[in-house]
Design a protein around this motif. Structure first.
Motif, PDB file in Angstrom:
ATOM      1  N   ASN A 413       0.831  -1.210   0.000  1.00 27.50           N
ATOM      2  CA  ASN A 413       0.000   0.000   0.000  1.00 27.50           C
ATOM      3  C   ASN A 413       0.861   1.254   0.000  1.00 27.50           C
ATOM      4  N   LEU A 414       1.983   1.205   0.726  1.00 28.89           N
ATOM      5  CA  LEU A 414       2.881   2.363   0.725  1.00 28.89           C
ATOM      6  C   LEU A 414       3.351   2.660  -0.692  1.00 28.89           C
ATOM      7  N   ARG A 415       3.749   1.627  -1.401  1.00 26.27           N
ATOM      8  CA  ARG A 415       4.222   1.829  -2.775  1.00 26.27           C
ATOM      9  C   ARG A 415       3.085   2.308  -3.682  1.00 26.27           C
ATOM     10  N   ALA A 416       1.900   1.768  -3.445  1.00 25.68           N
ATOM     11  CA  ALA A 416       0.754   2.190  -4.254  1.00 25.68           C
ATOM     12  C   ALA A 416       0.435   3.664  -4.046  1.00 25.68           C
ATOM     13  N   GLN A 417       0.781   4.178  -2.873  1.00 22.36           N
ATOM     14  CA  GLN A 417       0.556   5.595  -2.573  1.00 22.36           C
ATOM     15  C   GLN A 417       1.725   6.459  -3.044  1.00 22.36           C
ATOM     16  N   ALA A 420       8.128   5.765  -0.674  1.00 22.94           N
ATOM     17  CA  ALA A 420       9.246   4.848  -0.474  1.00 22.94           C
ATOM     18  C   ALA A 420       9.122   4.257   0.928  1.00 22.94           C
ATOM     19  N   PRO A 421       8.979   2.937   1.064  1.00 24.45           N
ATOM     20  CA  PRO A 421       8.800   2.350   2.392  1.00 24.45           C
ATOM     21  C   PRO A 421       9.861   2.782   3.399  1.00 24.45           C
ATOM     22  N   GLN A 422      11.132   2.855   2.984  1.00 29.52           N
ATOM     23  CA  GLN A 422      12.175   3.214   3.938  1.00 29.52           C
ATOM     24  C   GLN A 422      11.961   4.607   4.499  1.00 29.52           C
ATOM     25  N   ALA A 423      11.429   5.522   3.703  1.00 31.45           N
ATOM     26  CA  ALA A 423      11.150   6.869   4.208  1.00 31.45           C
ATOM     27  C   ALA A 423      10.097   6.825   5.311  1.00 31.45           C
ATOM     28  N   VAL A 424       9.109   5.957   5.160  1.00 29.85           N
ATOM     29  CA  VAL A 424       8.079   5.801   6.193  1.00 29.85           C
ATOM     30  C   VAL A 424       8.679   5.131   7.428  1.00 29.85           C
ATOM     31  N   PHE A 425       9.532   4.145   7.218  1.00 31.15           N
ATOM     32  CA  PHE A 425      10.192   3.488   8.352  1.00 31.15           C
ATOM     33  C   PHE A 425      11.013   4.504   9.153  1.00 31.15           C
ATOM     34  N   ASP A 426      11.747   5.348   8.455  1.00 27.21           N
ATOM     35  CA  ASP A 426      12.580   6.331   9.137  1.00 27.21           C
ATOM     36  C   ASP A 426      11.728   7.317   9.930  1.00 27.21           C
ATOM     37  N   ALA A 427      10.602   7.715   9.372  1.00 27.75           N
ATOM     38  CA  ALA A 427       9.706   8.642  10.078  1.00 27.75           C
ATOM     39  C   ALA A 427       9.109   7.968  11.310  1.00 27.75           C
ATOM     40  N   ALA A 428       8.756   6.692  11.170  1.00 28.30           N
ATOM     41  CA  ALA A 428       8.212   5.955  12.316  1.00 28.30           C
ATOM     42  C   ALA A 428       9.260   5.821  13.413  1.00 28.30           C
ATOM     43  N   ALA A 429      10.501   5.515  13.014  1.00 26.72           N
ATOM     44  CA  ALA A 429      11.570   5.357  14.000  1.00 26.72           C
ATOM     45  C   ALA A 429      11.819   6.660  14.742  1.00 26.72           C
ATOM     46  N   ALA A 430      11.837   7.776  14.023  1.00 28.07           N
ATOM     47  CA  ALA A 430      12.068   9.068  14.678  1.00 28.07           C
ATOM     48  C   ALA A 430      10.969   9.375  15.690  1.00 28.07           C
ATOM     49  N   PHE A 431       9.726   9.053  15.350  1.00 26.81           N
ATOM     50  CA  PHE A 431       8.619   9.287  16.282  1.00 26.81           C
ATOM     51  C   PHE A 431       8.737   8.386  17.511  1.00 26.81           C
TER      52      PHE A 431
END
Length: 570
Positions: A413-417, A420-431
């Motif tokens: 779903n991330l790719r469909a939107q 880049a999955p890694q960008a979302v992972f990095d944002a989640a990790a920072a939070f």
């Protein structure tokens, strides 16, 4: 220098460089044991063995402490320390990154479906009632071979059996070629599955027909020590303790508040010493009926005893009930070992004892001792994280669930939107790093890399050992020491990279193979058990093994003075 020592001195560096040293050492100086027994005590930290050794009986744990090899600093090095991962490690010598058993269950990053570590929907139990889709019925998900697999390949007449109160405790140590029997809490019987056989042998049917679990109905778990002798332990019935069907205090009556044996009662047996007694009785029947250890072809028996884990989860490892269980277990082991001495022969049996993980004290007890501890509200953290990612990326629900101390995302779903999955992972990790109780967050980019950890990545090496690219989540979280992820207000757990969860016993006994009464303080790892036992059997180590022969555990033909102490480099 003696010629044999000179040759070893010259060849050792070369052998180490080309990876041959385990096979060079593989020829034991004594014949292999006719029966090699691995005993796994589910959820037993080494600190408990050392703390209470003066209260053990003359056999049981003292067989190792007084007449065997004691590794005082044995550890797992992977981060997610749970039953499935630990049991897979013992006899493969492989960490989850190689064995594929990353936890008791995991949420597949690809299918987003839950997978149980020993499930195999192509197979079913042979007794005890219906088989659930995620029941443990085969070693299909284990991606490494065990010592038993190597033994059967080398010696086709060898027999390899595993017995446990838990399916994963029976299946994973024996690997792909052995036979596993597990206890069913639905019915109080032991069963195998269609992966191993089409029907039980007659002796298994006869054992179950006697309804041995029902024989404990109404029996009382009576403490061996008066309450006055347990100072320093948490008294019974504390507010943070859970409750079994018999309550949360001793003495306790099996079947209390119930009208007849049923699933509640059969489950309660595994939360008492009677569950271990029943498992050992089945192991006794197996040794006799399958003629284990009766010829020169070595056999292997693995016995995983589950009660200590269930009791510690329910009441906490700091509880009087957990301590009393350990003392009862000590007596049960002593009787079992003595039976093996009589049936197989004291000089034909070798025994190794370890645990699949340690245990953290209940947070409330740690707080009572003046130590930092909390119950981490994982559900609330996930909700807050999804809210943050929704605001930043416009995602309705980025995180679909938690798995093996990490978070799984709907990456398709991330790719469909267009993300880049890694960008979302990095944002989640920072939070997540800003949430109280979180000390480190690692993402797939770091976990899949072989680059040395940065100074701020204290737990990355441990997380890498437990991380599998096809089964593990892309974001893993390490909580602060003393914190546990729990949706309940009671009980205790494990699963962290801290000493209380990683430090476990490794104890060896066998008068023909290991010098007696030797304590070794050198740090060792549980992955070292498999190559050590393989060497004693005259075998190569399992192919995926990451361990080495335990220091001082090479079979010897001479005796070492009592209470010798080794300080050997690793």
């Amino acid at each position: 220098m003696h010629r044999s020592r000179l040759v070893s001195f010259v060849l050792a560096p070369l052998a180490l460089c080309i990876g041959l040293w385990p096979s060079v050492q593989a020829a034991p100086s004594a014949p292999p044991p006719r029966l090699l027994v691995l005993v796994a005590i589910d959820g037993l930290p080494m600190r408990k063995v050392l703390q209470w050794q003066d209260r053990f009986g003359p056999d049981g744990f003292r067989r190792f402490l007084d007449h065997g090899r004691v590794y005082r600093e044995a550890h797992y090095r992977h981060a997610h320390t749970v039953t499935g991962a630990g049991h897979a490690t013992m006899m493969t010598g492989a960490y989850p990154q190689r064995s594929g058993i990353v936890g008791n269950e995991w949420l597949s990053p690809d299918s987003l479906q839950n997978v149980y570590c020993t499930e195999d929907r192509a197979h079913a139990y042979l007794a005890g009632g219906p088989t659930a889709p995620d029941a443990g019925t085969s070693p299909k998900n284990l991606q490494a071979e065990t010592v038993g697999d190597v033994l059967i390949a080398a010696r086709p007449g060898a027999k390899v059996f595993g017995v446990s109160g838990k399916d994963r405790g029976a299946i994973l140590p024996v690997g792909h070629r052995g036979v596993a029997y597990m206890y069913r809490t639905e019915s109080g019987v032991f069963t195998s599955s269609t992966h191993y056989m089409a029907a039980h042998p007659a002796w298994v049917n006869a054992f179950n027909a006697r309804r041995p679990a029902d024989a404990y109905w109404g029996q009382v778990w009576t403490p061996l020590l008066p309450e006055s002798a347990t100072a320093g332990l948490a008294p019974d019935a504390q507010p943070w303790m859970g409750s079994a069907g018999y309550g949360n205090r001793l003495p306790a009556t099996m079947g209390a508040h119930q009208t007849e044996p049923g699933p509640r009662y059969y489950t309660d047996l595994l939360t008492s010493p009677f569950g271990d007694a029943l498992t050992l009785d089945f192991a006794r029947a197996l040794v006799r009926e399958e003629d284990l250890g009766q010829d020169a072809v070595p056999d292997i028996l693995t016995v995983s005893l589950s009660a200590h884990d269930y009791i510690s989860h329910t009441f906490g490892p700091e509880s009087r009930l957990t301590h009393e269980h350990l003392l009862q277990l000590d007596r049960l082991l002593g009787a079992f070992f003595q039976d093996l001495d009589r049936w197989v022969g004291r000089h034909h049996v070798a025994i190794a004892l370890t645990a699949d993980h340690g245990f953290s004290e209940s947070p409330e007890w740690r707080q009572h001792q003046g130590q930092a501890a909390q119950r981490f509200p994982m559900a609330a953290a996930l909700s807050a994280l999804n809210g943050h990612l929704r605001e930043r990326f416009g995602l309705a629900r980025a995180v679909v669930g938690s798995s093996t101390n990490g978070l799984v995302f709907d990456e398709a779903n991330l790719r469909a939107q267009g993300l880049a999955p890694q960008a979302v992972f990095d944002a989640a990790a920072a939070f997540l790093r800003g949430i109280d109780g979180v000390v480190e967050v690692n993402t797939r980019a770091d976990l899949a890399s072989t680059a040395p950890p940065r100074p701020d990545q204290v737990f990355l090496a441990a997380q890498r050992l437990g991380w599998h690219p096809d089964r593990s989540p892309p974001v893993v979280v390490t909580l602060a020491e003393g914190w546990i992820a729990s949706g309940r207000a009671t009980g205790a757990t494990h699963g962290s990279p801290y000493r209380y969860d990683q430090h476990v016993p490794i104890l060896l006994w066998g008068p023909r193979w290991w010098a007696r009464a030797t304590e070794i303080d050198t740090p060792v790892q549980v992955v070292d058990i498999a190559p050590t036992l393989a060497q004693v059997l005259g075998l190569r180590p399992p192919a995926s093994s990451q361990g080495q022969v335990l220091p001082g555990a090479a079979p010897r033909a001479h005796k070492v003075p009592p209470r010798a102490k080794l300080a050997m480099g690793r």
